[in-house]
Every structure is written in structure tokens, then in C-alpha cells.
Design a protein around this motif. Structure first.
Motif, PDB file in Angstrom:
ATOM      1  N   ARG A  26       7.340  -7.625   1.512  1.00 16.27           N
ATOM      2  CA  ARG A  26       6.391  -8.379   1.178  1.00 16.27           C
ATOM      3  C   ARG A  26       5.147  -7.632   0.571  1.00 16.27           C
ATOM      4  O   ARG A  26       4.693  -8.193  -0.384  1.00 16.27           O
ATOM      5  CB  ARG A  26       6.134  -9.529   1.869  1.00 16.27           C
ATOM      6  CG  ARG A  26       7.217 -10.701   2.149  1.00 16.27           C
ATOM      7  CD  ARG A  26       6.589 -11.740   3.187  1.00 16.27           C
ATOM      8  NE  ARG A  26       7.615 -12.794   3.350  1.00 16.27           N
ATOM      9  CZ  ARG A  26       8.154 -13.051   4.554  1.00 16.27           C
ATOM     10  NH1 ARG A  26       7.456 -12.691   5.501  1.00 16.27           N
ATOM     11  NH2 ARG A  26       8.944 -14.013   4.619  1.00 16.27           N
ATOM     12  N   SER A  27       4.612  -7.104   1.501  1.00 11.67           N
ATOM     13  CA  SER A  27       3.287  -6.246   1.323  1.00 11.67           C
ATOM     14  C   SER A  27       3.446  -5.456   0.226  1.00 11.67           C
ATOM     15  O   SER A  27       2.492  -5.342  -0.584  1.00 11.67           O
ATOM     16  CB  SER A  27       2.957  -5.732   2.535  1.00 11.67           C
ATOM     17  OG  SER A  27       1.590  -4.949   2.451  1.00 11.67           O
ATOM     18  N   PHE A  28       4.577  -4.654   0.130  1.00 13.12           N
ATOM     19  CA  PHE A  28       4.695  -3.722  -1.029  1.00 13.12           C
ATOM     20  C   PHE A  28       4.874  -4.231  -2.331  1.00 13.12           C
ATOM     21  O   PHE A  28       4.089  -3.971  -3.314  1.00 13.12           O
ATOM     22  CB  PHE A  28       5.945  -2.807  -0.813  1.00 13.12           C
ATOM     23  CG  PHE A  28       6.377  -2.044  -1.967  1.00 13.12           C
ATOM     24  CD1 PHE A  28       5.839  -1.003  -2.466  1.00 13.12           C
ATOM     25  CD2 PHE A  28       7.722  -2.680  -2.549  1.00 13.12           C
ATOM     26  CE1 PHE A  28       6.094  -0.414  -3.429  1.00 13.12           C
ATOM     27  CE2 PHE A  28       7.907  -2.078  -3.684  1.00 13.12           C
ATOM     28  CZ  PHE A  28       7.236  -0.834  -4.302  1.00 13.12           C
ATOM     29  N   ILE A  29       5.409  -5.476  -2.337  1.00 11.15           N
ATOM     30  CA  ILE A  29       5.739  -5.948  -3.877  1.00 11.15           C
ATOM     31  C   ILE A  29       4.499  -6.636  -4.151  1.00 11.15           C
ATOM     32  O   ILE A  29       4.026  -6.575  -5.116  1.00 11.15           O
ATOM     33  CB  ILE A  29       6.886  -6.945  -3.923  1.00 11.15           C
ATOM     34  CG1 ILE A  29       7.410  -7.122  -5.208  1.00 11.15           C
ATOM     35  CG2 ILE A  29       6.687  -8.135  -3.095  1.00 11.15           C
ATOM     36  CD1 ILE A  29       7.931  -6.290  -6.228  1.00 11.15           C
ATOM     37  N   GLU A  30       3.564  -7.273  -3.246  1.00  8.05           N
ATOM     38  CA  GLU A  30       2.482  -8.059  -3.446  1.00  8.05           C
ATOM     39  C   GLU A  30       1.542  -6.814  -4.125  1.00  8.05           C
ATOM     40  O   GLU A  30       0.463  -6.910  -4.877  1.00  8.05           O
ATOM     41  CB  GLU A  30       2.015  -8.588  -2.482  1.00  8.05           C
ATOM     42  CG  GLU A  30       2.600 -10.211  -2.396  1.00  8.05           C
ATOM     43  CD  GLU A  30       2.297 -10.944  -3.511  1.00  8.05           C
ATOM     44  OE1 GLU A  30       0.971 -10.882  -3.982  1.00  8.05           O
ATOM     45  OE2 GLU A  30       3.260 -11.563  -3.893  1.00  8.05           O
ATOM     46  N   SER A  31       1.531  -5.633  -3.468  1.00  8.82           N
ATOM     47  CA  SER A  31       0.557  -4.489  -3.665  1.00  8.82           C
ATOM     48  C   SER A  31       0.751  -4.182  -5.096  1.00  8.82           C
ATOM     49  O   SER A  31      -0.321  -3.740  -5.920  1.00  8.82           O
ATOM     50  CB  SER A  31       0.583  -3.493  -2.659  1.00  8.82           C
ATOM     51  OG  SER A  31       0.068  -2.323  -3.073  1.00  8.82           O
ATOM     52  N   VAL A  32       2.078  -3.906  -5.428  1.00 12.72           N
ATOM     53  CA  VAL A  32       2.390  -3.217  -6.609  1.00 12.72           C
ATOM     54  C   VAL A  32       2.501  -4.253  -7.738  1.00 12.72           C
ATOM     55  O   VAL A  32       2.181  -3.847  -9.037  1.00 12.72           O
ATOM     56  CB  VAL A  32       3.582  -2.205  -6.783  1.00 12.72           C
ATOM     57  CG1 VAL A  32       3.197  -1.063  -5.713  1.00 12.72           C
ATOM     58  CG2 VAL A  32       4.676  -2.949  -6.132  1.00 12.72           C
ATOM     59  N   GLY A  33       2.888  -5.411  -7.617  1.00 12.12           N
ATOM     60  CA  GLY A  33       3.324  -6.375  -8.537  1.00 12.12           C
ATOM     61  C   GLY A  33       4.429  -6.389  -9.167  1.00 12.12           C
ATOM     62  O   GLY A  33       5.032  -7.279  -9.550  1.00 12.12           O
ATOM     63  N   PHE A  34       4.848  -5.255  -9.591  1.00 15.88           N
ATOM     64  CA  PHE A  34       6.052  -4.804 -10.187  1.00 15.88           C
ATOM     65  C   PHE A  34       6.951  -3.712  -9.828  1.00 15.88           C
ATOM     66  O   PHE A  34       6.560  -2.904  -9.352  1.00 15.88           O
ATOM     67  CB  PHE A  34       5.985  -4.642 -11.869  1.00 15.88           C
ATOM     68  CG  PHE A  34       4.953  -5.388 -12.547  1.00 15.88           C
ATOM     69  CD1 PHE A  34       4.993  -6.465 -13.005  1.00 15.88           C
ATOM     70  CD2 PHE A  34       3.519  -4.647 -12.597  1.00 15.88           C
ATOM     71  CE1 PHE A  34       3.886  -7.103 -13.818  1.00 15.88           C
ATOM     72  CE2 PHE A  34       2.452  -5.427 -13.213  1.00 15.88           C
ATOM     73  CZ  PHE A  34       2.825  -6.686 -14.010  1.00 15.88           C
ATOM     74  N   SER A  35       8.477  -3.852  -9.871  1.00 16.53           N
ATOM     75  CA  SER A  35       9.006  -2.784  -9.210  1.00 16.53           C
ATOM     76  C   SER A  35      10.285  -2.624  -9.888  1.00 16.53           C
ATOM     77  O   SER A  35      11.002  -4.046  -9.952  1.00 16.53           O
ATOM     78  CB  SER A  35       9.228  -2.689  -7.790  1.00 16.53           C
ATOM     79  OG  SER A  35       9.942  -1.799  -7.203  1.00 16.53           O
ATOM     80  N   LEU A  36      10.769  -1.680 -10.365  1.00 13.02           N
ATOM     81  CA  LEU A  36      12.373  -1.534 -10.415  1.00 13.02           C
ATOM     82  C   LEU A  36      13.192  -1.388  -9.362  1.00 13.02           C
ATOM     83  O   LEU A  36      12.718  -1.050  -8.356  1.00 13.02           O
ATOM     84  CB  LEU A  36      12.492  -0.220 -11.450  1.00 13.02           C
ATOM     85  CG  LEU A  36      12.195  -0.329 -12.893  1.00 13.02           C
ATOM     86  CD1 LEU A  36      12.030   1.176 -13.494  1.00 13.02           C
ATOM     87  CD2 LEU A  36      12.901  -1.456 -13.622  1.00 13.02           C
TER      88      LEU A  36
END
Length: 287
Positions: A26-36
Motif C-alpha cells: 500500500r505504502s509503495f503504490i501510494e508513494s509512486v502513484g503508478f507501477s507496471l
């Protein structure tokens, strides 16, 4: 001056600090916003979820080779948990085999640019959808969340999986539907997006294109730390015109929300650094 690649490695969790728990994800995806989910060839300037799971960018599989990599199964299980909890949403931006993940807080802005303004209205051939896509939408609307296997049975066993995949892709590309779960025995589960995430859809509908694009440009630059104008256009041209991207960047530069920074002979754009802030970790303009 901090190195751009070092800053990205830290933010994208490629620095030996892997993402393994749901809270970390959760923390990662909120930090970056987008991810492959997996890296692309040629590369796109985006974080990669399997890389964050591994804590490294070494020898990461593309989606074509993910079946043979045990890291892919565990990273996928964690990604699916994000979908189930609505902490992230998937979009069909780079093909259905390579998930493009969008954080929950960012998703309304993405929806405003890609999604339908009247999502409950059934799609019709006049709006550019195939007859099978229209039938598929009606089946998902009636029975979702529903597995692809069950969808095939509902629509008639004579429909091939390839044809069904194409129909699902038509609907997914306009965010009519979304993948909400997965299990090895039945595959992907689908639901209409307006029912799965009604608040996000309502917020997206309320945003103007200019508001949404400005928000996404800023979040993308926060994700990649800094990018040149061509990189910005290349990414956003996947779902909006290059002219609109240029307009949004010009407006943000004029408002001093973005600024140019010179690095290694290149002119990059970053979010305007707060001043004064001695420990600010954005790139500094070279002398």
C-alpha cells in the motif's frame, strides 16, 4: 547533487528494501502513484511491482517469461491483494498481460481522462464497441464479479477465449470494467467499475480534463523525480494527446509548480523544490 538513478532506486524500492507485506505494498503504490507489473522492452520510465517485491532490478522477468520465475507468483499474489482491497486499480494501458497499476488516490484523475462520463449506460455499436463487447458488458453487469470462465459459459460455449479476451479488452480500455480478483483455477474475475469503485468513478467524472491531467503530470514527476519533456509526452500519449500534455506542462511551469533542472547536459522538469529546505531530496540545478 543527488544522482537521479539513485533517487529512483530508493523510491521504486530497488535498493535492497523489498515490499513483502500488504501494508508495504500500500505504502509503495501510494508513494509512486503508478507501477507496471513487469518491465517492458523497450523500457518505460515507471517503477515495476515485481522489482519492488524483489528489492532489486536484477534479472527481472518480462511478462513473457514470468511463468518460469517463482518471484512472479508471489508478487502477483500481493498485487491481487491490493486489487481486492481497492488500494490499487488495474488499467489496460500496456496490454492485459502486463498490469498497469494505479494507486487509489490517483485513480480518479486517470479515470477522468480515460473513463466514460456515463458509465451506467450500456455500450452500443454506435459508440465503437463490438457486439460481443456489448453482450459481455451486460453479462458482467448482471453477474459480476464474474470469472472469465463463467463469462464464456454465460455468453455461449461457442465463443472462443481469444474473442472474449478482445471484448474484455475493449471494455477495460475505457474503464467500463476492471479486474478485481484472480485465482489459478478460474483465472481473472471482472466487475463493472462503477459498482466496484463508485466513489472513485464519481470523483473522476467530476474532474475536468485540465484538472486531471495537471494532477497526473505532477504525480508522474513525483514518481520519476525528474523527466525531460519528451519522456512526459511519451508516457501520457498512451491515453491523451501530446498537445494536451504540452498545454498542461506549460500551465504548471507558468504557475511555478514545475521547474527546469539541468543534469548532465539535459534539461529536465521536476516539481518545484520547496525553499528553503536544507534536506530537500529533489535534484539541484547544476552550476
Amino acid at each position: 547533487m543527488l544522482d537521479l538513478s539513485q533517487l529512483r532506486r530508493e523510491k521504486w524500492r530497488l535498493d535492497g528494501h523489498p515490499v513483502r507485506t500488504l501494508e508495504e505494498a500500500r505504502s509503495f503504490i501510494e508513494s509512486v502513484g503508478f507501477s507496471l507489473m513487469y518491465p517492458l522492452r523497450p523500457a518505460v520510465q515507471l517503477p515495476v511491482f515485481i522489482g519492488a517485491w524483489a528489492g532489486s532490478e536484477e534479472n527481472l522477468p518480462t511478462w513473457q517469461h514470468a511463468f518460469a520465475d517463482p518471484r512472479a507468483r508471489e508478487a502477483t499474489e500481493l498485487m491481487v491483494r491490493l486489487l481486492r482491497e481497492r488500494d490499487a486499480f488495474e488499467a489496460n494501458l500496456f496490454g492485459e498481460n502486463n498490469a498497469f497499476l494505479v494507486a487509489a488516490s490517483v485513480f480518479p484523475y486517470f479515470y477522468a481522462l480515460v473513463g466514460e462520463r456515463n458509465p451506467k449506460q450500456p455500450p452500443g455499436p454506435r459508440s465503437g464497441y463490438s457486439p460481443l463487447a456489448c453482450d459481455t458488458f451486460a453479462a458482467v453487469q448482471r453477474g459480476g464479479p464474474i470469472s472469465k470462465q463463467k463469462l464464456q459459459e454465460t455468453l455461449g460455449g461457442s465463443i472462443s477465449l481469444g474473442a472474449l479476451d478482445h471484448a474484455l479488452g475493449e471494455l477495460w480500455s475505457k474503464l467500463r470494467i476492471t479486474r478485481v480478483d484472480y485465482n489459478p483455477s478460474e483465472g481473472s474475475f471482472w466487475d463493472v467499475l462503477y459498482r466496484w469503485a463508485p466513489d472513485a468513478v464519481r470523483e473522476g467524472i467530476s474532474l475536468s480534463v485540465a484538472e486531471a491531467l495537471s494532477g497526473l503530470v505532477s504525480k508522474y514527476l513525483d514518481c520519476v523525480i525528474a523527466a525531460d519533456p519528451q519522456e512526459l509526452e511519451d508516457f501520457f500519449s498512451q491515453f491523451v494527446s501530446r498537445a494536451k500534455v504540452k498545454d498542461a506542462v506549460r500551465a504548471l511551469l507558468a504557475a511555478r509548480e514545475l521547474e527546469f533542472v539541468h543534469l548532465g547536459g539535459r534539461s529536465l522538469i521536476q516539481i518545484t523544490a520547496a525553499r528553503p529546505k536544507p534536506e530537500n531530496r529533489q535534484l539541484r540545478t547544476g552550476n
